[in-house]
Design a protein around this motif. Structure first.
Motif, PDB file in Angstrom:
ATOM      1  N   PRO A 152      45.883  42.223  32.441  1.00  0.00           N
ATOM      2  CA  PRO A 152      44.461  42.814  32.259  1.00  0.00           C
ATOM      3  C   PRO A 152      43.439  41.742  33.112  1.00  0.00           C
ATOM      4  O   PRO A 152      43.181  40.534  32.409  1.00  0.00           O
ATOM      5  CB  PRO A 152      44.005  42.759  31.116  1.00  0.00           C
ATOM      6  CG  PRO A 152      44.441  41.933  30.351  1.00  0.00           C
ATOM      7  CD  PRO A 152      45.942  41.790  30.867  1.00  0.00           C
ATOM      8  N   TRP A 153      43.120  41.677  34.344  1.00  0.00           N
ATOM      9  CA  TRP A 153      42.600  40.912  35.347  1.00  0.00           C
ATOM     10  C   TRP A 153      41.356  41.285  35.594  1.00  0.00           C
ATOM     11  O   TRP A 153      40.461  41.557  35.516  1.00  0.00           O
ATOM     12  CB  TRP A 153      43.438  40.725  37.042  1.00  0.00           C
ATOM     13  CG  TRP A 153      44.650  40.560  36.823  1.00  0.00           C
ATOM     14  CD1 TRP A 153      45.754  41.522  37.154  1.00  0.00           C
ATOM     15  CD2 TRP A 153      45.252  39.424  36.481  1.00  0.00           C
ATOM     16  NE1 TRP A 153      46.757  40.848  36.746  1.00  0.00           N
ATOM     17  CE2 TRP A 153      46.573  39.444  36.567  1.00  0.00           C
ATOM     18  CE3 TRP A 153      44.794  38.161  36.516  1.00  0.00           C
ATOM     19  CZ2 TRP A 153      47.465  38.195  36.734  1.00  0.00           C
ATOM     20  CZ3 TRP A 153      45.930  36.524  36.250  1.00  0.00           C
ATOM     21  CH2 TRP A 153      46.866  36.820  36.275  1.00  0.00           C
ATOM     22  N   ILE A 154      40.488  40.189  35.563  1.00  0.00           N
ATOM     23  CA  ILE A 154      39.409  39.746  35.774  1.00  0.00           C
ATOM     24  C   ILE A 154      38.269  39.253  37.582  1.00  0.00           C
ATOM     25  O   ILE A 154      38.484  38.135  37.468  1.00  0.00           O
ATOM     26  CB  ILE A 154      38.112  38.900  34.583  1.00  0.00           C
ATOM     27  CG1 ILE A 154      38.338  39.849  33.130  1.00  0.00           C
ATOM     28  CG2 ILE A 154      36.296  40.025  35.355  1.00  0.00           C
ATOM     29  CD1 ILE A 154      37.961  40.811  32.703  1.00  0.00           C
ATOM     30  N   GLY A 155      37.802  40.157  38.116  1.00  0.00           N
ATOM     31  CA  GLY A 155      37.771  39.202  39.602  1.00  0.00           C
ATOM     32  C   GLY A 155      36.827  40.526  40.867  1.00  0.00           C
ATOM     33  O   GLY A 155      36.024  41.241  39.581  1.00  0.00           O
ATOM     34  N   ILE A 156      37.309  40.088  41.040  1.00  0.00           N
ATOM     35  CA  ILE A 156      36.713  41.149  42.247  1.00  0.00           C
ATOM     36  C   ILE A 156      37.473  41.742  43.488  1.00  0.00           C
ATOM     37  O   ILE A 156      39.199  40.486  43.529  1.00  0.00           O
ATOM     38  CB  ILE A 156      35.407  40.616  43.304  1.00  0.00           C
ATOM     39  CG1 ILE A 156      36.132  38.635  44.104  1.00  0.00           C
ATOM     40  CG2 ILE A 156      34.644  39.505  42.712  1.00  0.00           C
ATOM     41  CD1 ILE A 156      34.796  38.658  45.189  1.00  0.00           C
ATOM     42  N   PRO A 157      37.753  42.511  44.633  1.00  0.00           N
ATOM     43  CA  PRO A 157      39.106  43.127  45.252  1.00  0.00           C
ATOM     44  C   PRO A 157      38.616  41.549  46.305  1.00  0.00           C
ATOM     45  O   PRO A 157      37.378  41.050  46.998  1.00  0.00           O
ATOM     46  CB  PRO A 157      37.919  44.239  46.233  1.00  0.00           C
ATOM     47  CG  PRO A 157      37.227  45.234  44.577  1.00  0.00           C
ATOM     48  CD  PRO A 157      36.391  43.801  44.162  1.00  0.00           C
ATOM     49  N   PHE A 213      43.733  41.378  44.628  1.00  0.00           N
ATOM     50  CA  PHE A 213      42.081  40.990  44.172  1.00  0.00           C
ATOM     51  C   PHE A 213      42.522  39.641  43.852  1.00  0.00           C
ATOM     52  O   PHE A 213      43.315  39.386  43.755  1.00  0.00           O
ATOM     53  CB  PHE A 213      42.869  41.661  42.563  1.00  0.00           C
ATOM     54  CG  PHE A 213      41.393  42.496  41.320  1.00  0.00           C
ATOM     55  CD1 PHE A 213      40.109  42.743  41.754  1.00  0.00           C
ATOM     56  CD2 PHE A 213      41.368  41.316  40.269  1.00  0.00           C
ATOM     57  CE1 PHE A 213      39.418  43.264  40.932  1.00  0.00           C
ATOM     58  CE2 PHE A 213      40.582  41.142  39.165  1.00  0.00           C
ATOM     59  CZ  PHE A 213      39.920  42.053  40.072  1.00  0.00           C
ATOM     60  N   LEU A 214      41.155  39.193  43.824  1.00  0.00           N
ATOM     61  CA  LEU A 214      40.909  37.872  43.353  1.00  0.00           C
ATOM     62  C   LEU A 214      40.793  37.762  41.591  1.00  0.00           C
ATOM     63  O   LEU A 214      39.420  38.102  42.253  1.00  0.00           O
ATOM     64  CB  LEU A 214      39.755  37.085  44.407  1.00  0.00           C
ATOM     65  CG  LEU A 214      39.424  35.647  44.896  1.00  0.00           C
ATOM     66  CD1 LEU A 214      40.754  35.526  45.397  1.00  0.00           C
ATOM     67  CD2 LEU A 214      38.701  35.938  46.254  1.00  0.00           C
ATOM     68  N   ALA A 215      41.560  36.760  41.137  1.00  0.00           N
ATOM     69  CA  ALA A 215      41.178  36.860  39.775  1.00  0.00           C
ATOM     70  C   ALA A 215      40.007  35.608  39.742  1.00  0.00           C
ATOM     71  O   ALA A 215      40.780  34.566  40.208  1.00  0.00           O
ATOM     72  CB  ALA A 215      42.083  36.857  39.045  1.00  0.00           C
ATOM     73  N   PHE A 216      39.328  35.484  38.929  1.00  0.00           N
ATOM     74  CA  PHE A 216      38.457  34.694  37.784  1.00  0.00           C
ATOM     75  C   PHE A 216      38.986  34.484  36.762  1.00  0.00           C
ATOM     76  O   PHE A 216      38.340  33.529  36.155  1.00  0.00           O
ATOM     77  CB  PHE A 216      37.316  34.236  38.323  1.00  0.00           C
ATOM     78  CG  PHE A 216      36.942  34.919  39.384  1.00  0.00           C
ATOM     79  CD1 PHE A 216      37.356  33.842  40.763  1.00  0.00           C
ATOM     80  CD2 PHE A 216      36.098  35.743  40.629  1.00  0.00           C
ATOM     81  CE1 PHE A 216      36.660  33.796  42.412  1.00  0.00           C
ATOM     82  CE2 PHE A 216      36.029  36.358  41.455  1.00  0.00           C
ATOM     83  CZ  PHE A 216      36.353  35.155  42.348  1.00  0.00           C
ATOM     84  N   GLY A 217      39.643  35.328  35.845  1.00  0.00           N
ATOM     85  CA  GLY A 217      39.737  35.311  34.519  1.00  0.00           C
ATOM     86  C   GLY A 217      40.593  36.762  34.495  1.00  0.00           C
ATOM     87  O   GLY A 217      41.335  37.358  35.527  1.00  0.00           O
ATOM     88  N   LEU A 218      41.422  36.537  33.256  1.00  0.00           N
ATOM     89  CA  LEU A 218      41.998  37.361  32.758  1.00  0.00           C
ATOM     90  C   LEU A 218      41.957  37.498  31.181  1.00  0.00           C
ATOM     91  O   LEU A 218      41.210  36.648  29.992  1.00  0.00           O
ATOM     92  CB  LEU A 218      43.519  37.165  32.634  1.00  0.00           C
ATOM     93  CG  LEU A 218      44.005  35.818  32.008  1.00  0.00           C
ATOM     94  CD1 LEU A 218      44.239  36.122  30.405  1.00  0.00           C
ATOM     95  CD2 LEU A 218      45.181  35.681  32.618  1.00  0.00           C
ATOM     96  N   TYR A 219      42.079  38.628  30.059  1.00  0.00           N
ATOM     97  CA  TYR A 219      41.338  38.814  28.983  1.00  0.00           C
ATOM     98  C   TYR A 219      40.094  38.385  28.642  1.00  0.00           C
ATOM     99  O   TYR A 219      39.875  38.219  27.457  1.00  0.00           O
ATOM    100  CB  TYR A 219      42.287  38.192  27.617  1.00  0.00           C
ATOM    101  CG  TYR A 219      43.836  39.179  27.511  1.00  0.00           C
ATOM    102  CD1 TYR A 219      43.452  39.968  26.670  1.00  0.00           C
ATOM    103  CD2 TYR A 219      44.893  39.136  27.697  1.00  0.00           C
ATOM    104  CE1 TYR A 219      44.154  41.229  26.023  1.00  0.00           C
ATOM    105  CE2 TYR A 219      45.666  39.462  26.952  1.00  0.00           C
ATOM    106  CZ  TYR A 219      45.722  40.921  25.926  1.00  0.00           C
ATOM    107  OH  TYR A 219      46.403  41.659  25.397  1.00  0.00           O
TER     108      TYR A 219
END
Ligand code: MTE
Length: 323
Positions: A152-157, A213-219
């Motif tokens: 589960p990633w957190i970020g933006i397209p 996706f450009l991720a800055f976080g996960l979980y």
């Protein structure tokens, strides 16, 4: 990859029991916002909530985004995702990134965006993340070594960021570069591992595809160092080595960039590297994969199960060939 066969084993005592992560999955999937904060809410502006910062200083605020999971997909545990890693800048064993990345400083962080675009400039990541709408995307990640996870990633397209730099008509590709900091990244002290810095590339239409996706976080939290803090790519239909970590430079180019693994072994690792069960790696089969945490191997899916979203970009290509 080139240096080792995929023999690394994760210690089963390190894997969260299935019931625990199924339960965690329910919690995560049922909450549209995760609350809390980083440095009392000052660090990431609106994307944090200071209320619970004493419990967790890294948790992000986000909404739920696109996640197309199959019925047999189960979220991997945070322990799996953060202890079984490939990040050769910290060493070549799966546990090196989690064990040897404590000295890495993810902030402050600047990303230099330039090349064939009208609006080149450096962005301060802390400022950039502050007010953007973050979303969660749960994607399958399939490594070229024939293991996979659900993360589960957190970020933006990525397209959301790229558009701001206004690429010009001659820009056909994008090159990405990982930070070079041998003092903080022990693997970079040896050039026998890989030529540094790690480089990756995408065709412009691939970069602009909504799945990229450009991720800055996960979980729900900022990325741990071992997963590519503070900013990495996630390209779910390509082998994991395309998902470059700890990015400091993004360049719009006319020519296809020479990515690190293709440079090292062009007959084994391509530029496109789309997940494809019909095209074996010269040293192992790609028809099946081991989902981390599972005992039996499962069939590998064309484009890692994302053919509907990305297949059109490769309509002229023979899917039985290596690219
Ligand atoms: N990025 C950099 N800079 N260095 C690396 O060694 N490894 C790649 C990719 N990105 C790598 C990298 C590989 S081979 C994989 S499978 C994924 O990161 C693994 O990501 P994860 O450790 O977060 O699961």
């Amino acid at each position: 990859m080139l240096l080792r066969n995929a023999k690394d084993k994760i210690n089963h005592s390190e894997i969260t029991p299935k019931e625990t992560f199924l339960n965690r999955r329910k919690i995560i999937l049922s909450s549209s916002f995760f609350l809390p904060g980083y440095l009392s809410g000052k660090f990431l502006g609106n994307n944090v909530n200071a209320a619970t910062s004493k419990n967790n200083e890294k948790t992000l605020r986000y909404s739920k985004g696109y996640s197309k999971l199959n019925s047999d997909d189960t979220l991997n545990s945070k322990i799996d995702i953060t202890t079984y890693n490939n990040f050769y800048e910290f060493g070549t064993s799966k546990n090196d990134p989690s064990e040897k990345s404590q000295d890495f400083k993810a902030f402050p962080w600047t990303v230099d965006v330039g090349g064939l675009c009208l609006n080149p400039r450096k962005i301060d990541l802390r400022e950039y993340i502050k007010d953007i709408d973050l979303e969660e995307r749960i994607y399958r990640l399939r490594c070229v070594e024939a293991w996979s996870m659900v993360i589960p990633w957190i970020g933006i397209p990525l397209s959301k960021l790229l558009k701001q730099f206004e690429p010009v008509g001659s820009a056909k590709y994008i090159q990405f570069e990982t930070v070079y900091r041998p003092k903080e990244m022990p693997g970079q002290r040896s050039r026998r591992i890989l030529p540094w810095p790690y480089i990756e590339g995408l065709r412009l239409d691939e970069a602009m595809n909504d799945l990229t996706f450009l991720a800055f976080g996960l979980y729900g939290e900022l990325l741990p160092n071992q997963n590519g803090a503070p900013i990495r790519l996630v390209i779910p239909w390509k082998y994991g080595f395309k998902s470059i970590k700890s990015i400091v430079k993004i360049t719009f180019t006319k020519e296809e960039p020479l990515n690190t693994w293709k440079r090292m072994a062009p007959r084994e690792y391509g530029f496109f590297a789309n997940v494809n069960p019909n095209v074996d790696h010269p040293r192992w089969s790609q028809s099946r994969e081991r989902r981390i945490g599972e005992f039996f191997r499962r069939p590998t899916l064309m484009f890692n199960g994302y053919a509907e979203e990305v297949g059109h970009m490769y309509s002229g290509m023979d899917l039985n060939k290596f690219y």
